[in-house]
Design a protein around this motif. Sequence first.
Motif, PDB file in Angstrom:
ATOM      1  N   THR A 143      52.606 -28.278  -5.414  1.00  0.00           N
ATOM      2  CA  THR A 143      52.644 -29.683  -5.814  1.00  0.00           C
ATOM      3  C   THR A 143      51.760 -29.858  -7.033  1.00  0.00           C
ATOM      4  O   THR A 143      50.579 -29.486  -7.010  1.00  0.00           O
ATOM      5  CB  THR A 143      52.134 -30.603  -4.682  1.00  0.00           C
ATOM      6  N   ALA A 144      52.323 -30.422  -8.102  1.00  0.00           N
ATOM      7  CA  ALA A 144      51.552 -30.675  -9.322  1.00  0.00           C
ATOM      8  C   ALA A 144      50.868 -32.027  -9.206  1.00  0.00           C
ATOM      9  O   ALA A 144      51.504 -33.023  -8.895  1.00  0.00           O
ATOM     10  CB  ALA A 144      52.463 -30.654 -10.532  1.00  0.00           C
ATOM     11  N   HIS A 145      49.565 -32.030  -9.444  1.00  0.00           N
ATOM     12  CA  HIS A 145      48.819 -33.282  -9.454  1.00  0.00           C
ATOM     13  C   HIS A 145      48.740 -33.849 -10.864  1.00  0.00           C
ATOM     14  O   HIS A 145      48.469 -35.030 -11.049  1.00  0.00           O
ATOM     15  CB  HIS A 145      47.394 -33.074  -8.935  1.00  0.00           C
ATOM     16  N   GLU A 146      48.928 -33.004 -11.855  1.00  0.00           N
ATOM     17  CA  GLU A 146      48.851 -33.419 -13.252  1.00  0.00           C
ATOM     18  C   GLU A 146      50.153 -33.036 -13.940  1.00  0.00           C
ATOM     19  O   GLU A 146      50.806 -32.079 -13.561  1.00  0.00           O
ATOM     20  CB  GLU A 146      47.685 -32.715 -13.957  1.00  0.00           C
ATOM     21  N   GLN A 147      50.499 -33.765 -14.985  1.00  0.00           N
ATOM     22  CA  GLN A 147      51.714 -33.477 -15.733  1.00  0.00           C
ATOM     23  C   GLN A 147      51.613 -32.113 -16.424  1.00  0.00           C
ATOM     24  O   GLN A 147      52.557 -31.367 -16.476  1.00  0.00           O
ATOM     25  CB  GLN A 147      51.964 -34.578 -16.774  1.00  0.00           C
ATOM     26  N   TYR A 148      50.429 -31.796 -16.944  1.00  0.00           N
ATOM     27  CA  TYR A 148      50.257 -30.544 -17.678  1.00  0.00           C
ATOM     28  C   TYR A 148      49.311 -29.624 -16.915  1.00  0.00           C
ATOM     29  O   TYR A 148      48.203 -30.006 -16.580  1.00  0.00           O
ATOM     30  CB  TYR A 148      49.674 -30.809 -19.069  1.00  0.00           C
ATOM     31  N   ILE A 149      49.745 -28.411 -16.660  1.00  0.00           N
ATOM     32  CA  ILE A 149      48.893 -27.385 -16.076  1.00  0.00           C
ATOM     33  C   ILE A 149      48.573 -26.417 -17.208  1.00  0.00           C
ATOM     34  O   ILE A 149      49.487 -25.796 -17.763  1.00  0.00           O
ATOM     35  CB  ILE A 149      49.595 -26.661 -14.910  1.00  0.00           C
ATOM     36  N   ASP A 150      47.302 -26.317 -17.578  1.00  0.00           N
ATOM     37  CA  ASP A 150      46.961 -25.476 -18.719  1.00  0.00           C
ATOM     38  C   ASP A 150      47.107 -23.989 -18.387  1.00  0.00           C
ATOM     39  O   ASP A 150      47.285 -23.604 -17.233  1.00  0.00           O
ATOM     40  CB  ASP A 150      45.570 -25.812 -19.269  1.00  0.00           C
ATOM     41  N   VAL A 151      47.040 -23.168 -19.418  1.00  0.00           N
ATOM     42  CA  VAL A 151      47.306 -21.733 -19.286  1.00  0.00           C
ATOM     43  C   VAL A 151      46.333 -21.070 -18.315  1.00  0.00           C
ATOM     44  O   VAL A 151      46.729 -20.217 -17.513  1.00  0.00           O
ATOM     45  CB  VAL A 151      47.283 -21.048 -20.676  1.00  0.00           C
ATOM     46  N   ASP A 152      45.055 -21.457 -18.346  1.00  0.00           N
ATOM     47  CA  ASP A 152      44.080 -20.857 -17.416  1.00  0.00           C
ATOM     48  C   ASP A 152      44.462 -21.164 -15.969  1.00  0.00           C
ATOM     49  O   ASP A 152      44.379 -20.295 -15.095  1.00  0.00           O
ATOM     50  CB  ASP A 152      42.665 -21.366 -17.705  1.00  0.00           C
ATOM     51  N   ASP A 153      44.885 -22.413 -15.698  1.00  0.00           N
ATOM     52  CA  ASP A 153      45.314 -22.767 -14.344  1.00  0.00           C
ATOM     53  C   ASP A 153      46.612 -22.061 -13.972  1.00  0.00           C
ATOM     54  O   ASP A 153      46.815 -21.700 -12.814  1.00  0.00           O
ATOM     55  CB  ASP A 153      45.476 -24.283 -14.200  1.00  0.00           C
ATOM     56  N   GLN A 154      47.496 -21.846 -14.934  1.00  0.00           N
ATOM     57  CA  GLN A 154      48.734 -21.112 -14.662  1.00  0.00           C
ATOM     58  C   GLN A 154      48.415 -19.680 -14.230  1.00  0.00           C
ATOM     59  O   GLN A 154      49.003 -19.155 -13.286  1.00  0.00           O
ATOM     60  CB  GLN A 154      49.624 -21.093 -15.911  1.00  0.00           C
ATOM     61  N   ARG A 155      47.457 -19.069 -14.899  1.00  0.00           N
ATOM     62  CA  ARG A 155      47.078 -17.694 -14.553  1.00  0.00           C
ATOM     63  C   ARG A 155      46.365 -17.640 -13.203  1.00  0.00           C
ATOM     64  O   ARG A 155      46.552 -16.704 -12.427  1.00  0.00           O
ATOM     65  CB  ARG A 155      46.228 -17.099 -15.667  1.00  0.00           C
ATOM     66  N   ALA A 156      45.551 -18.659 -12.911  1.00  0.00           N
ATOM     67  CA  ALA A 156      44.895 -18.729 -11.597  1.00  0.00           C
ATOM     68  C   ALA A 156      45.950 -18.885 -10.503  1.00  0.00           C
ATOM     69  O   ALA A 156      45.854 -18.277  -9.433  1.00  0.00           O
ATOM     70  CB  ALA A 156      43.903 -19.887 -11.560  1.00  0.00           C
ATOM     71  N   LEU A 157      46.964 -19.694 -10.772  1.00  0.00           N
ATOM     72  CA  LEU A 157      48.066 -19.881  -9.829  1.00  0.00           C
ATOM     73  C   LEU A 157      48.785 -18.555  -9.578  1.00  0.00           C
ATOM     74  O   LEU A 157      49.138 -18.242  -8.442  1.00  0.00           O
ATOM     75  CB  LEU A 157      49.033 -20.940 -10.367  1.00  0.00           C
ATOM     76  N   ALA A 158      48.973 -17.773 -10.629  1.00  0.00           N
ATOM     77  CA  ALA A 158      49.622 -16.464 -10.479  1.00  0.00           C
ATOM     78  C   ALA A 158      48.836 -15.586  -9.515  1.00  0.00           C
ATOM     79  O   ALA A 158      49.416 -14.925  -8.645  1.00  0.00           O
ATOM     80  CB  ALA A 158      49.746 -15.778 -11.843  1.00  0.00           C
ATOM     81  N   ARG A 159      47.507 -15.578  -9.635  1.00  0.00           N
ATOM     82  CA  ARG A 159      46.675 -14.767  -8.738  1.00  0.00           C
ATOM     83  C   ARG A 159      46.785 -15.267  -7.296  1.00  0.00           C
ATOM     84  O   ARG A 159      46.762 -14.469  -6.358  1.00  0.00           O
ATOM     85  CB  ARG A 159      45.222 -14.793  -9.205  1.00  0.00           C
ATOM     86  N   GLN A 160      46.910 -16.587  -7.108  1.00  0.00           N
ATOM     87  CA  GLN A 160      46.997 -17.140  -5.759  1.00  0.00           C
ATOM     88  C   GLN A 160      48.354 -16.882  -5.114  1.00  0.00           C
ATOM     89  O   GLN A 160      48.447 -16.743  -3.899  1.00  0.00           O
ATOM     90  CB  GLN A 160      46.718 -18.644  -5.779  1.00  0.00           C
ATOM     91  N   LEU A 161      49.421 -16.831  -5.904  1.00  0.00           N
ATOM     92  CA  LEU A 161      50.765 -16.652  -5.350  1.00  0.00           C
ATOM     93  C   LEU A 161      51.138 -15.182  -5.145  1.00  0.00           C
ATOM     94  O   LEU A 161      52.028 -14.879  -4.350  1.00  0.00           O
ATOM     95  CB  LEU A 161      51.805 -17.333  -6.246  1.00  0.00           C
ATOM     96  N   ARG A 162      50.476 -14.290  -5.837  1.00  0.00           N
ATOM     97  CA  ARG A 162      50.810 -12.860  -5.751  1.00  0.00           C
ATOM     98  C   ARG A 162      50.808 -12.345  -4.311  1.00  0.00           C
ATOM     99  O   ARG A 162      51.730 -11.631  -3.909  1.00  0.00           O
ATOM    100  CB  ARG A 162      49.847 -12.055  -6.631  1.00  0.00           C
ATOM    101  N   PRO A 163      49.822 -12.682  -3.462  1.00  0.00           N
ATOM    102  CA  PRO A 163      49.845 -12.179  -2.076  1.00  0.00           C
ATOM    103  C   PRO A 163      51.058 -12.656  -1.271  1.00  0.00           C
ATOM    104  O   PRO A 163      51.409 -12.048  -0.272  1.00  0.00           O
ATOM    105  CB  PRO A 163      48.549 -12.733  -1.465  1.00  0.00           C
TER     106      PRO A 163
END
Length: 193
Positions: free
Chosen positions: A86-106
């Motif tokens: 769920t997106a809380h903000e319209q824009y998710i910056d690149v650092d948050d996108q990469r953090a999301l990648a680490r969280q979804l990998r498992p």
Amino acid sequence: MTARRTFEDRLLVELQGEIERRESVPGQVPGPLPVARRPVLRGRRIAMAAGLCAAAGLAVVLSPGTPAQSPAYALERHEDGTVTLTAHEQYIDVDDQRALARQLRPNGIEVDVQILRPGYVCAGDPVIWAQDPQRERVPISTYHWARKLTLHRGNVLVFVNFNDGSEPHKVDVYPTGADVEPCVPVKPTPSGS
């Protein structure tokens, strides 16, 4: 003099004693005076410092965006292995996108973060044109983002960012890595000019 000695009284006695000691040793060159120091940290000060450190540490742990979750999005894992993003903000910056990648990998979900150079879009993306103050046609970037996505094991979440990553552009979800449509960077040109 009162029964309680003031700082000035103690200082005067100490200075008079030092003068007497120096005068009693002939030929001695005056050097620096030894300084009597009180311990800097006493019980109350130590307790106050520890309390302030604990409060500061708690503030860092409880502040938004700290390690477990980004304020830009939330993840909810389900028993069937799916994950709701769920997106809380319209824009998710690149650092948050990469953090999301680490969280979804498992969870077996890949995240691809693509960054385009300034002035480029993906081939086939719709481009909206406007006029700048000099009456030149310029592309306006639009952002496509579903506020809530359900992701399954094997899905690929693709973020495309404009202008060297400073502007998020779109988010796509593909069933598998084989289904991902590559972003071919092109410079947009206005049709009919």
